[in-house]
Structure formats: C-alpha cells, structure tokens
Motif scaffolding. Structure first.
Motif: not given
Length: 108
Positions: A50-68
């Motif tokens: 989730g750090e990329m959206a924090y740094f660029n100040g834009e909404p999340r660019m991908a969903s993140v799902e637990a594989v395990t």
C-alpha cells in the motif's frame, strides 16, 4: 491485521488510509486491465503493502489478495510518515521494496 486465504486487503481505486507490513504469509497484487486481472507479483513477509498509493497521492492502482493466511502490521498514513523519518532502517526497506516492485512491473 489477519487475513484468510482469498481475502482482499486492498481494493483497486480505494483511497489511502493505511500502509501495511507483511509479517507472515503471501499476497498478490492484481490490477484490472481491459476487463482482465493482471498478476503483478507476490508480496512476501518483510515487504510493505500500500506504500505506492501513499507516495504518489493517488488511489490504489491494484487490488491485493491473500494467497495464504497472512498476518500484517497496519499503520495509519500519519504514523507511517513519522516512522519513516525516525527509523532509517524502515526507509531503506521501503526503498528496497519499491525497487523490487519497479523491476517486477517492468518485467510484466
């Protein structure tokens, strides 16, 4: 924060409220492109999420799902910024995570 396999941590286009550190488990970042899910890569223990959206100040660019099953440290954005300034080792780890993701994205 705990996730079971298949649970979403982040949803593409959401605004940033938290950044996470993966303590245990594995996640997958996947944006939707032309109606198809694109797998960007795995996120492993010791990495930030989730750090990329924090740094660029834009909404999340991908969903993140637990594989395990996963255990994460949830850090509010305001606290995250303070930690980066107070703990140089975290800043270095952040740069390593970002560099790894940039290389992975270029490969995809």
């Amino acid at each position: 924060k705990y996730l079971r396999r298949g649970e979403l941590l982040l949803t593409e286009s959401d605004n940033v409220t938290h950044v996470y550190v993966v303590k245990k488990g594995q996640l997958m970042a996947s944006p939707m492109k032309a109606g198809a899910k694109i797998e960007l890569g795995f996120i492993e223990a010791g990495e930030f999420v989730g750090e990329m959206a924090y740094f660029n100040g834009e909404p999340r660019m991908a969903s993140v799902e637990a594989v395990t099953a996963c255990e994460l440290i949830e850090i509010p954005v305001g606290t995250f910024e303070k930690i980066l300034y107070q703990r140089p080792a975290w800043s270095k780890t952040m740069m390593q995570t970002l560099t790894k993701r940039l290389k992975r994205s270029n490969d995809v």
